[in-house]
Design a protein around this motif. Sequence first.
Motif, PDB file in Angstrom:
ATOM      1  N   GLY A 247       0.801  -1.220   0.000  1.00  0.00           N
ATOM      2  CA  GLY A 247       0.000   0.000   0.000  1.00  0.00           C
ATOM      3  C   GLY A 247       0.833   1.268   0.000  1.00  0.00           C
ATOM      4  O   GLY A 247       0.300   2.362   0.173  1.00  0.00           O
ATOM      5  N   GLN A 248       2.131   1.149  -0.150  1.00  0.00           N
ATOM      6  CA  GLN A 248       3.007   2.322  -0.279  1.00  0.00           C
ATOM      7  C   GLN A 248       4.269   1.916  -1.018  1.00  0.00           C
ATOM      8  O   GLN A 248       4.616   0.742  -1.070  1.00  0.00           O
ATOM      9  N   PRO A 249       4.974   2.886  -1.615  1.00  0.00           N
ATOM     10  CA  PRO A 249       6.198   2.535  -2.342  1.00  0.00           C
ATOM     11  C   PRO A 249       7.345   2.206  -1.387  1.00  0.00           C
ATOM     12  O   PRO A 249       7.337   2.628  -0.235  1.00  0.00           O
ATOM     13  N   ALA A 250       8.301   1.435  -1.886  1.00  0.00           N
ATOM     14  CA  ALA A 250       9.534   1.195  -1.126  1.00  0.00           C
ATOM     15  C   ALA A 250      10.294   2.510  -1.061  1.00  0.00           C
ATOM     16  O   ALA A 250      10.370   3.233  -2.046  1.00  0.00           O
ATOM     17  N   GLN A 251      10.853   2.826   0.131  1.00  0.00           N
ATOM     18  CA  GLN A 251      11.497   4.130   0.256  1.00  0.00           C
ATOM     19  C   GLN A 251      13.011   4.059   0.395  1.00  0.00           C
ATOM     20  O   GLN A 251      13.718   4.893  -0.130  1.00  0.00           O
ATOM     21  N   ARG A 252      13.493   3.057   1.130  1.00  0.00           N
ATOM     22  CA  ARG A 252      14.938   2.986   1.346  1.00  0.00           C
ATOM     23  C   ARG A 252      15.531   1.885   0.493  1.00  0.00           C
ATOM     24  O   ARG A 252      14.832   0.987   0.038  1.00  0.00           O
ATOM     25  N   GLN A 253      16.849   1.920   0.344  1.00  0.00           N
ATOM     26  CA  GLN A 253      17.540   0.845  -0.358  1.00  0.00           C
ATOM     27  C   GLN A 253      17.311  -0.451   0.411  1.00  0.00           C
ATOM     28  O   GLN A 253      17.391  -0.463   1.634  1.00  0.00           O
ATOM     29  N   GLY A 254      17.009  -1.512  -0.305  1.00  0.00           N
ATOM     30  CA  GLY A 254      16.779  -2.794   0.354  1.00  0.00           C
ATOM     31  C   GLY A 254      15.307  -3.028   0.669  1.00  0.00           C
ATOM     32  O   GLY A 254      14.910  -4.136   0.989  1.00  0.00           O
ATOM     33  N   ASP A 255      14.512  -1.974   0.609  1.00  0.00           N
ATOM     34  CA  ASP A 255      13.062  -2.156   0.767  1.00  0.00           C
ATOM     35  C   ASP A 255      12.460  -2.573  -0.580  1.00  0.00           C
ATOM     36  O   ASP A 255      13.033  -2.305  -1.633  1.00  0.00           O
ATOM     37  N   GLU A 256      11.292  -3.212  -0.504  1.00  0.00           N
ATOM     38  CA  GLU A 256      10.568  -3.590  -1.722  1.00  0.00           C
ATOM     39  C   GLU A 256       9.094  -3.334  -1.456  1.00  0.00           C
ATOM     40  O   GLU A 256       8.688  -3.191  -0.296  1.00  0.00           O
ATOM     41  N   LEU A 258       5.152  -4.883  -2.267  1.00  0.00           N
ATOM     42  CA  LEU A 258       4.268  -5.893  -2.850  1.00  0.00           C
ATOM     43  C   LEU A 258       3.299  -5.236  -3.811  1.00  0.00           C
ATOM     44  O   LEU A 258       3.005  -5.768  -4.877  1.00  0.00           O
ATOM     45  N   SER A 259       2.790  -4.081  -3.417  1.00  0.00           N
ATOM     46  CA  SER A 259       1.864  -3.332  -4.271  1.00  0.00           C
ATOM     47  C   SER A 259       1.746  -1.917  -3.733  1.00  0.00           C
ATOM     48  O   SER A 259       1.338  -1.718  -2.585  1.00  0.00           O
ATOM     49  N   VAL A 260       2.113  -0.956  -4.546  1.00  0.00           N
ATOM     50  CA  VAL A 260       2.043   0.443  -4.113  1.00  0.00           C
ATOM     51  C   VAL A 260       0.606   0.809  -3.782  1.00  0.00           C
ATOM     52  O   VAL A 260       0.325   1.471  -2.782  1.00  0.00           O
ATOM     53  N   ARG A 261      -0.324   0.357  -4.633  1.00  0.00           N
ATOM     54  CA  ARG A 261      -1.733   0.738  -4.443  1.00  0.00           C
ATOM     55  C   ARG A 261      -2.480  -0.166  -3.475  1.00  0.00           C
ATOM     56  O   ARG A 261      -3.676  -0.021  -3.278  1.00  0.00           O
ATOM     57  N   GLY A 262      -1.780  -1.136  -2.888  1.00  0.00           N
ATOM     58  CA  GLY A 262      -2.466  -2.023  -1.951  1.00  0.00           C
ATOM     59  C   GLY A 262      -3.398  -3.001  -2.631  1.00  0.00           C
ATOM     60  O   GLY A 262      -4.447  -3.335  -2.104  1.00  0.00           O
ATOM     61  N   GLU A 263      -3.013  -3.469  -3.822  1.00  0.00           N
ATOM     62  CA  GLU A 263      -3.830  -4.458  -4.540  1.00  0.00           C
ATOM     63  C   GLU A 263      -3.364  -5.867  -4.215  1.00  0.00           C
ATOM     64  O   GLU A 263      -2.192  -6.201  -4.382  1.00  0.00           O
ATOM     65  N   LEU A 264      -4.295  -6.702  -3.820  1.00  0.00           N
ATOM     66  CA  LEU A 264      -3.917  -8.052  -3.384  1.00  0.00           C
ATOM     67  C   LEU A 264      -3.448  -8.931  -4.541  1.00  0.00           C
ATOM     68  O   LEU A 264      -2.526  -9.734  -4.377  1.00  0.00           O
ATOM     69  N   THR A 265      -4.069  -8.809  -5.718  1.00  0.00           N
ATOM     70  CA  THR A 265      -3.636  -9.634  -6.849  1.00  0.00           C
ATOM     71  C   THR A 265      -2.204  -9.288  -7.244  1.00  0.00           C
ATOM     72  O   THR A 265      -1.379 -10.164  -7.479  1.00  0.00           O
ATOM     73  N   SER A 286      17.532  -8.980   7.852  1.00  0.00           N
ATOM     74  CA  SER A 286      16.234  -9.603   8.135  1.00  0.00           C
ATOM     75  C   SER A 286      15.139  -8.827   7.397  1.00  0.00           C
ATOM     76  O   SER A 286      15.376  -7.731   6.885  1.00  0.00           O
ATOM     77  N   ILE A 287      13.960  -9.441   7.354  1.00  0.00           N
ATOM     78  CA  ILE A 287      12.875  -8.901   6.533  1.00  0.00           C
ATOM     79  C   ILE A 287      11.685  -8.570   7.424  1.00  0.00           C
ATOM     80  O   ILE A 287      11.258  -9.397   8.231  1.00  0.00           O
ATOM     81  N   ALA A 288      11.200  -7.346   7.298  1.00  0.00           N
ATOM     82  CA  ALA A 288       9.980  -6.951   8.009  1.00  0.00           C
ATOM     83  C   ALA A 288       8.886  -6.764   6.963  1.00  0.00           C
ATOM     84  O   ALA A 288       9.118  -6.169   5.920  1.00  0.00           O
ATOM     85  N   VAL A 289       7.709  -7.291   7.244  1.00  0.00           N
ATOM     86  CA  VAL A 289       6.626  -7.204   6.270  1.00  0.00           C
ATOM     87  C   VAL A 289       5.482  -6.394   6.857  1.00  0.00           C
ATOM     88  O   VAL A 289       5.047  -6.648   7.985  1.00  0.00           O
ATOM     89  N   MET A 290       5.017  -5.426   6.098  1.00  0.00           N
ATOM     90  CA  MET A 290       3.864  -4.649   6.558  1.00  0.00           C
ATOM     91  C   MET A 290       2.607  -5.518   6.573  1.00  0.00           C
ATOM     92  O   MET A 290       2.548  -6.544   5.921  1.00  0.00           O
ATOM     93  N   ARG A 291       1.593  -5.058   7.297  1.00  0.00           N
ATOM     94  CA  ARG A 291       0.355  -5.831   7.397  1.00  0.00           C
ATOM     95  C   ARG A 291      -0.342  -5.936   6.037  1.00  0.00           C
ATOM     96  O   ARG A 291      -0.442  -4.953   5.303  1.00  0.00           O
TER      97      ARG A 291
END
Length: 313
Positions: A247-256, A258-265, A286-291
Amino acid sequence: MARIIQAFEQELAVAALKRGMPVAMPTETVYGLAADACDDAAVARIFAMKHRPQFNPLIVHIASITQAKQLVVWNSMAERLVKTFWPGALTMVLPRAADCPISLLASAGGDTLAIRMLRHPVAQALLVACGTPLAAPSANRSGRISPTTAQHVVEEFTDHELLVLEGGACEVGLESSVVDLSGEVPCLLRPGSVTPALLEEALGSPVMLGGNHAHSPGMLQSHYAPGKPLRLNAQEVRESEGLLCFGQPAQRQGDETLSVRGELTEAAANLFALLRRMDADPRISSIAVMRVPEEGLGLAINDRLKRAAAPRD
Ligand code: TXA
Ligand code: MG
């Protein structure tokens, strides 16, 4: 609404597949919900339509044995079995080839791929016409009975725009036998019309039944788990962590993301490739994943993330 089309209208199905849309196709076993197996988003749409709560791996249907050999690491057991049972009601699980172009989602993030060459003439023609392997589970909603007529498929997907290619009633009517050839001993994961006795006769060696746990679908070991620790529902990011955003863009190096717009597909389509990329990224430990919301495809995404985050030995 789902709509039945005839074999002479095949080009409509090809056009839909090229746009990344799933199409229902007949096979000699059961009707399948097919999508371009090389297109992550198209494969994700299959899971969304089926309402699968988990990413079970999918069978990838191919037009020829030559095409199969480009996707998986072939072996002598596979060679023997295809001589007797292909095209037909046999699916073989083999290691993915190093440069396998098939979506990781079709392997549920794992290292193996299930492949099958179909005998049904309408499906064969479709595979040749679209020129790409087709991932297809049975064309029913998760937890329901597999469809064996085009009309069954229409009844499963009343609220979807879906083309159903007419191919008559399925001859076998029972899903294909699934045999795992990725280990040393061949192992029957799902019984079907190709029986253990027939398999053993063709192989000239014994077949294990029921599946060993390491290869059973849905088991933790059969899925790709990142080597790095994974933290769920992250609200902030800690030092040396990479953040997997939703639901938001990756901001720092090493971040990624899943979907900027928060789309599940879109998130499902990106999930496995991004986990692999973050696992290999030397900038993060290590990897932290947003909800990710626990609804629709989010159920399957969260199921997979929970497995990846589970303590392991
Ligand atoms: O007759 C059939 O097999 C139909 C037609 C459309 O081909 N397909 C079908 O697909 O029944 P599905 O998704 O409903 O069932 C596929 C089975 C599942 O039990 C799945 O776990 C297993 O095959 N499978 C697929 N890929 C696998 C893999 N890489 N490793 C182990 N099991 C796999
Ligand atoms: Mg099924």
